[in-house]
Design an enzyme around this catalytic site. Structure first.
Site, PDB file in Angstrom:
ATOM      1  N   GLU A  34      -3.509  71.281 107.581  1.00 53.64           N
ATOM      2  CA  GLU A  34      -3.087  71.731 106.259  1.00 53.64           C
ATOM      3  C   GLU A  34      -1.887  70.911 105.793  1.00 53.64           C
ATOM      4  O   GLU A  34      -0.829  70.925 106.428  1.00 53.64           O
ATOM      5  CB  GLU A  34      -2.707  73.212 106.294  1.00 53.64           C
ATOM      6  N   ARG A  79       4.239  70.398  98.895  1.00 55.18           N
ATOM      7  CA  ARG A  79       5.688  70.562  98.767  1.00 55.18           C
ATOM      8  C   ARG A  79       6.420  69.249  98.561  1.00 55.18           C
ATOM      9  O   ARG A  79       7.644  69.236  98.430  1.00 55.18           O
ATOM     10  CB  ARG A  79       6.250  71.274 100.008  1.00 55.18           C
ATOM     11  N   LYS A 122      -5.076  84.557 104.965  1.00 52.35           N
ATOM     12  CA  LYS A 122      -3.852  84.096 105.607  1.00 52.35           C
ATOM     13  C   LYS A 122      -2.880  85.279 105.661  1.00 52.35           C
ATOM     14  O   LYS A 122      -2.701  85.974 104.663  1.00 52.35           O
ATOM     15  CB  LYS A 122      -3.252  82.944 104.805  1.00 52.35           C
TER      16      LYS A 122
END
Length: 212
Positions: free
Chosen positions: A45, A49, A133
């Site tokens: 993943e 950011r 998640k």
């Protein structure tokens, strides 16, 4: 929806740990992903950011054999489109929203939405989501909270992320409703900066053995 959820489940079943990466320098993306895949962690993943995140996904998708690269920190509907164009095979969000749920239905990209409470998990289940998640895991009750959720919500599976490392990952992986955990400890910033891909491969190999 069932097909997309099956594809998410397949990603979560690849390994007990999904590395969660914040890539600052594009040149690190490919060798970092290769080290993780070589160590046995193919589901990766890359979080949205940093300015190079999508370029990193694009490079990993094109150059790293065996990698299943996804995009994390998805917060806007447009992020789904950008992720798919970059070659991502899945998307991950810290939570969910009506806008994201609507957008996810319109695109052929498996999505792992985040849930922190039973109410949020139940709301996502109503929309057909069984793969979630659990975030931020350690701050919201940890493995004991997930174990408790497994009683009334046995059909749900969670990738627990947030505050998880080599010291406590086994607590989550021992649960029936946790196919994997997400974490950044397998790719320490200092090792990435130094280009110590051998250390990262070793950490990945150690992570593979955490399920016991």
């Amino acid at each position: 929806m069932q097909d997309l959820q099956a594809r998410v489940a397949a990603v979560l079943a690849l390994a007990p740990v999904v590395p969660v990466l914040v890539i600052d320098d594009l040149k690190d993306a490919v060798p970092l992903a290769r080290a993780l895949v070589a160590g046995g962690l193919p589901a990766i993943e890359v979080t949205l950011r940093t300015p190079v995140a999508l370029d990193a996904v694009r490079a990993i998708a094109a150059e790293v054999e065996g990698a299943a690269v996804g995009v994390g920190s998805v917060r806007r509907p447009s992020d789904f489109v950008d992720a798919l164009k970059a070659g991502a095979t899945f998307a991950v969000s810290p939570g969910s929203s009506p806008g994201l749920i609507a957008a996810a239905r319109e695109i052929d990209l498996p999505w792992l939405p985040g849930a922190a409470t039973a109410s949020e998990a139940m709301a996502l289940l109503e929309h057909g989501y069984t793969q979630l998640k659990f975030f931020p895991a350690e701050s919201i009750g940890g493995a004991s909270a997930l174990k408790a959720l497994g009683g009334p919500l046995p059909e749900l599976r969670f990738c627990a992320t947030g505050g998880i490392g080599a010291n406590n990952a086994h607590e989550y992986l021992a649960l029936k409703n946790v196919p994997c955990v997400g974490g950044s400890w397998v790719a320490p910033a200092a090792a990435v900066k130094a280009g110590d891909w051998a250390q990262i491969e070793a950490l990945a190999r150690a992570a593979v053995g955490l399920r016991g």
